[in-house]
Structure formats: structure tokens, C-alpha cells
Design a protein around this motif. Structure first.
Motif, mmCIF file in Angstrom:
data_model
loop_
_atom_site.group_PDB
_atom_site.id
_atom_site.type_symbol
_atom_site.label_atom_id
_atom_site.label_comp_id
_atom_site.label_asym_id
_atom_site.label_seq_id
_atom_site.Cartn_x
_atom_site.Cartn_y
_atom_site.Cartn_z
ATOM 1 N N THR A 7 0.830 -1.200 0.000
ATOM 2 C CA THR A 7 0.000 0.000 0.000
ATOM 3 C C THR A 7 0.870 1.257 0.000
ATOM 4 O OG1 THR A 7 -0.172 -0.239 2.398
ATOM 5 C CG2 THR A 7 -1.995 -1.078 1.084
ATOM 6 N N GLY B 112 -7.077 -1.008 2.785
ATOM 7 C CA GLY B 112 -6.092 0.057 2.671
ATOM 8 C C GLY B 112 -5.955 0.582 1.250
ATOM 9 N N ALA B 113 -5.960 -0.337 0.254
ATOM 10 C CA ALA B 113 -5.840 0.088 -1.137
ATOM 11 C C ALA B 113 -7.065 0.885 -1.582
ATOM 12 C CB ALA B 113 -5.653 -1.133 -2.036
#
Length: 566
Positions: free
Chosen positions: A336, A387-388
Motif C-alpha cells: 500500500t 487500505g488500497a
């Protein structure tokens, strides 16, 4: 053999097609109005086709003259056909196993027969004893009949004893013959195992040879051709006294750039170490930043620039591009940070690869992949996707946009909201659409997907009350969040909730659906319009790794709404 022969035919046909294409177009170019450097460029294209044709002709020759003949000779030496069909080696192996099994199989059959006789005798004895015992309680049974029943019981006991002795004898003989049986089987098995090891070793050798012939990058003529193609004199105007700028008053539009302007390109980060094998290749370490100056060619090479200003070629699969970061490899490297680096450098979140993939479509693939993973792998995938997705949403990605091939990320998350609950909450909090708005009629409806997953999940968890209750709570939270984030509730026309197999939770599911139907039929309350407006105006707050939901009463909602509006 047929596989190798068919591949050789394909290589031969492709080489012939390239040759025919080159000859036909070379004649047209020679007769056409092209001249000078443009004519040389066209001729170089035709020459390239002829050289590629020669390479594939070499591949065909290698497959037929080496690999095919090698397999043919090995098969001829190792397998000998019989007049009645089949192979001699196969028949010998089958006969050997049958001969080794025959004595033990005969003992086994005798033991099974004795076992069956013994069980029938025991059954007969039990039946005779039951009749004899019942006759004692009946007054109508004469003493002679009683004596006959008693004799029958005694005879059955004798038969049981004889059958038992035969069964034990047959079992003992079977146990005694077992070591000899195992030894005979090993004597037959060892040659078969040795033959199988030789066969596997030969197939490994042949497959490696086939790979070597098919891999054009290992061909020396390919390497020399690739290195000389760009710098060939056929592509330059060194033998021409006048340049394009002298004759036309400006730069030659057909002249290739020698270096890309500073600042152009896409920043990438290396995932692995790489040492350049040629002078025009770059060397770097894992984590180094490079500037990608061009698209990847058919052989997987890109032109790039190091931080020290050195230009050269590097293998594209050694870098972390945005669409590759949002793929299954991304979970492995926890990248990430690399996604944030690329987005910060101006990478386009809607960029489409040569295969039609985007960063969001790669996340869709991961979301679906979690369905077949273990609990630990699914949790790791969910954490990465969360998170992405947060980074992509912050840079303007639309998770509800439909494509012709893949469903949007919002649709995939709602289909599996119990596996990706935090991600589904993040998407709804970010203002993601709850149904398809690009097609008519819509190709997906969020409420329908949630109820379908809820009912199927309750059927799977009908024996686990705690898991079923947790699933209901998640569904209710998602539905509440969706209703609060939308200016109006719209259900799919004709959709009906099927609660079959939901057990004790069926009524709760129907209550949730009836509540949505009431929201759809009644006028939208002002507080809901205000709440939806606020959610679309404000950025979503930070989403923690673990979410705790509490249900707020209407009184508290009405008391808090005026303060939010002010």
C-alpha cells in the motif's frame, strides 16, 4: 507426440504466413511512391517479419527433428506393441500383479465365505433360542414340541461352533500368507516403480528441451537481432548528405527520440534486485525508484531512467505499477505504501492496462478470491483491499462504475458483505452508489444483493446461533447505512425475499425487508435528506481496523440532527 507435432505445424504455418505477408507488401512498397528513409523503414519492417519467420521455422525444425524424434524413439524402445493390442510392458505388469495376488486372493475368498457361514449360523442359533424361550411361556406347546425346539437349539450351537472353527482357521491361514503376499507384490512393484521413475525423468528432460526450443529469448540469433535492430543502418540516414532539418526547415518527424524529456514518464518502485546483463540495461536494488519512459514491449522490456540520470532498459515485471499493486501479488508484498507513492506522483486511478484491467478491477478479483481462501488468508486480503481502496477513493476512484466485463467494487463487496464488512462500510461512507446507474434497467441492486447473501448465509449458519446473529447485525448495519446515505430508498422491482432455510431468523429478515418497503413507499423524511446531504458533502472519517456498532434511537437522532445542520 501428437501435442509436439501439432505445435510444430502451428509454428510452420505462422512462419509461412509471415513470409508471404513480407513478400506481398515488399513488392507493394517497391512499386509505391515511398522513397528515402521512409522506404527504408518500410523495408526494415518487412525484413523483421522475414527474420521472425526464420526464427519460428527454426522452432519448428527443433520440435520435429529433435523433440519429436526423441519421443518417438523412446516410445519405440520402451513400449512394444502386441498383435492383439496394447503394450507388452503393460500386460507383463498386470500379469505380475495378478499372479502375486492370486494365492492371497484365494485365501481371502475362503475367509469371506467362512465368515458369512459363521454369521448365518449365529443368526440361526439366535432365532432357535428365541423360539425355544417363547414356547415355555405358551401353554399350547406340548412336551414333544418343546423337546424338538430344544434339540434345534443344541444343533444350532454345534453348527455355530463348527463354523467358528472354520472361520478362525481361514483367518489364520490368511494372516500366515500375508507376508508372502507382500513380498511377491514388492517384487512386482519395484520394477514398475523403476520404470516409472525412468519415464518421469525422460518426460522432464523432454519438456525442458521443448521449453528451450519455444523460448525465443534463449536463442542467440534472437539476442543479436534484438540488439542490432534499433541501431541498424537501415533505419538511419547517415548515408544521406542532407538531414530532415536541412531539407524541410525543421526536425525530421520520423526520427526517434534519443532521450525523454526530464520529468516525463511514470514513477515506479523496484520489487526485486536486478543486475543488467547488457550495456543498455539498468541495474537496481529492491526499493529503488525508477522513471518509466515508455510502454512495455512484447518481450516485457521497458525504457527507464535511474535517479542518477542513467537511461536504459529494464524488465517490466521487476517494477510495481499501480494496476499490478492492486492484484494478488500486492497482498504478498504489503505494498500500500507503493500505491500511495504512485498516486502521489500523479498516477491515474482509472488507468487501463493492455488487458483491460484497472486498479479497482484488480481489487474486485481479490474480493472474490477471498471466498475460496482460509480465514487467515481472507483476513489478510480484506486488510489489503481496505487500505488500497481508501487510497484509491481519496484520489477520485469511482467504486460503483460498471464495466462490460467485471462488476464494480461496490457490487462485489455487497455480494460478500460478511467477508468484507469494513470495506463495504468504507464504500458506503464514501458515497458509493447503491445500484447501477449506467444501465437501464440497472444490472445490479445493492439491497437485493444484501438480502440474497443474508439468506444464504443464514442457511449455512443455521446450526451456529452466534454466527447467524452476527450476520444479521452486519446486514442491519449495512442496510441502515445505505438508507441513511441515500436520498431515497429504491428496491428492485419484482424482487421477493426467500427465507426458506433461515429457521428462527426468518421473521427478522422479513422485518428488515418490510422496513425498507415502508421507506420506499412513504415520503422521504427531511432528516434523511439532510443526513444524505451531509454525508455527500463531508469526507468519510477514519475507519479503524475493528468496528463497533451501536443502534441509536430515533429520539437521539432527532436531537442530534439540528446540531449537525447548524
Amino acid at each position: 507426440m501428437n501435442c509436439v507435432h501439432e505445435r510444430a505445424k502451428i509454428e510452420k504455418a505462422y512462419a509461412q504466413q509471415l513470409t508471404d505477408w513480407s513478400k506481398r507488401w515488399k513488392q507493394l512498397v517497391e512499386k509505391g511512391p515511398q522513397y528515402g528513409s521512409l522506404e527504408r523503414a518500410w523495408m526494415a519492417v518487412m525484413t523483421e517479419a522475414e527474420k521472425v519467420s526464420e526464427l519460428h521455422q527454426e522452432v519448428k525444425n527443433g520440435l520435429l527433428s529433435e523433440d519429436f524424434e526423441k519421443i518417438k524413439n523412446w516410445q519405440k524402445d520402451s513400449y512394444h506393441k502386441q498383435m492383439m493390442g496394447g503394450f507388452k510392458e503393460t500386460k507383463e505388469a498386470e500379469d505380475g500383479f495378478r499372479k502375486a495376488q492370486k494365492p492371497w486372493a484365494k485365501k481371502l475368498k475362503e475367509m469371506e465365505t467362512a465368515k458369512k457361514v459363521y454369521h448365518l449360523a449365529c443368526k440361526e442359533e439366535k432365532l432357535a433360542a428365541t423360539r425355544e424361550a417363547n414356547s415355555k411361556a405358551e401353554a399350547s406347546v406340548t412336551p414333544d414340541q418343546q423337546k424338538k425346539l430344544q434339540d434345534k437349539v443344541d444343533k444350532c450351537k454345534q453348527d455355530v461352533q463348527k463354523a467358528k472353527e472354520k472361520y478362525e482357521k481361514a483367518l489364520d491361514e490368511l494372516n500366515k500368507s500375508t507376508p508372502q503376499y507382500m513380498e511377491s507384490m514388492e517384487q512386482v512393484f519395484d520394477p514398475c516403480q523403476q520404470f516409472e521413475e525412468k519415464r518421469l525423468s525422460f518426460l522432464k528432460e523432454v519438456l525442458l528441451d521443448i521449453k528451450r526450443h519455444l523460448n525465443l529469448t534463449e536463442n542467440q540469433s534472437v539476442s543479436s537481432y534484438d540488439r542490432s535492430q534499433v541501431f541498424s543502418a537501415e533505419w538511419s540516414d547517415e548515408d544521406t548528405p542532407n538531414t530532415g532539418s536541412e531539407t524541410n526547415g525543421g526536425a525530421n518527424p520520423f526520427e526517434e527520440e534519443t532521450a525523454a524529456p526530464a520529468g516525463k514518464g511514470v514513477r515506479v518502485r523496484a520489487l526485486y534486485d536486478y543486475d543488467g546483463q547488457e550495456q543498455d540495461e539498468l541495474s537496481f536494488k529492491a526499493g529503488d525508484e525508477l522513471l518509466k519512459l515508455g510502454e512495455e514491449d512484447e518481450q516485457g522490456w521497458c525504457k527507464g531512467r535511474l535517479g542518477n540520470g542513467q537511461d536504459g532498459l529494464f524488465p517490466a515485471n521487476y517494477t510495481a505499477l499501480l494496476h499490478a499493486l492492486a492484484s494478488s501479488d500486492g497482498v504478498t508484498v504489503h505494498n500500500t505504501d507503493n500505491i500511495q507513492l504512485l498516486l502521489g506522483g500523479g498516477a491515474d486511478v482509472e488507468a487501463v492496462t493492455r488487458d483491460g484491467e484497472t486498479a479497482l478491477s484488480s481489487l474486485v478479483f481479490l474480493v472474490k478470491e477471498a471466498l475460496d481462501c482460509s480465514r487467515e488468508d481472507a483476513a489478510q486480503i480484506g486488510s489489503f483491499c481496505l487500505g488500497a481502496a481508501r487510497l484509491l477513493l481519496a484520489h477520485g476512484a469511482d467504486p460503483s462504475r460498471c464495466s462490460d466485463e467485471e462488476p464494480p467494487l461496490t457490487c462485489a463487496c455487497l455480494e460478500l458483505f460478511d467477508l468484507h464488512f469494513p470495506l463495504a462500510v468504507l464504500l458506503l461512507q464514501s458515497g458509493a452508489g447503491f445500484r447501477c446507474s449506467q444501465h437501464s434497467p440497472p444490472c445490479w441492486w445493492g439491497y437485493s444483493l444484501i438480502f440474497q447473501r443474508l439468506c444464504s448465509g443464514l442457511r449455512d449458519r443455521r446450526d451456529d446461533c452466534a454466527a447467524a446473529s452476527e450476520l444479521l447485525q452486519q446486514a442491519e448495519s449495512i442496510l441502515e447505512l445505505a438508507a441513511a446515505a441515500s436520498p431515497a430508498v429504491r428496491l428492485q422491482p419484482g424482487f421477493e425475499v426467500s427465507t426458506e432455510g433461515c429457521g428462527a431468523h426468518a421473521e427478522k429478515v422479513l422485518d428488515l425487508y418490510r422496513h425498507l418497503q415502508e421507506l420506499e413507499q412513504n415520503p422521504v423524511p427531511l432528516k434523511q435528506l439532510c443526513r444524505a446531504h451531509i454525508r455527500h458533502r463531508l469526507l468519510p472519517g477514519p475507519l479503524e481496523g475493528k468496528l463497533v456498532f451501536s443502534f441509536v434511537t430515533n429520539a437521539i437522532k432527532m436531537d442530534s440532527l439540528p446540531r449537525l445542520i447548524r
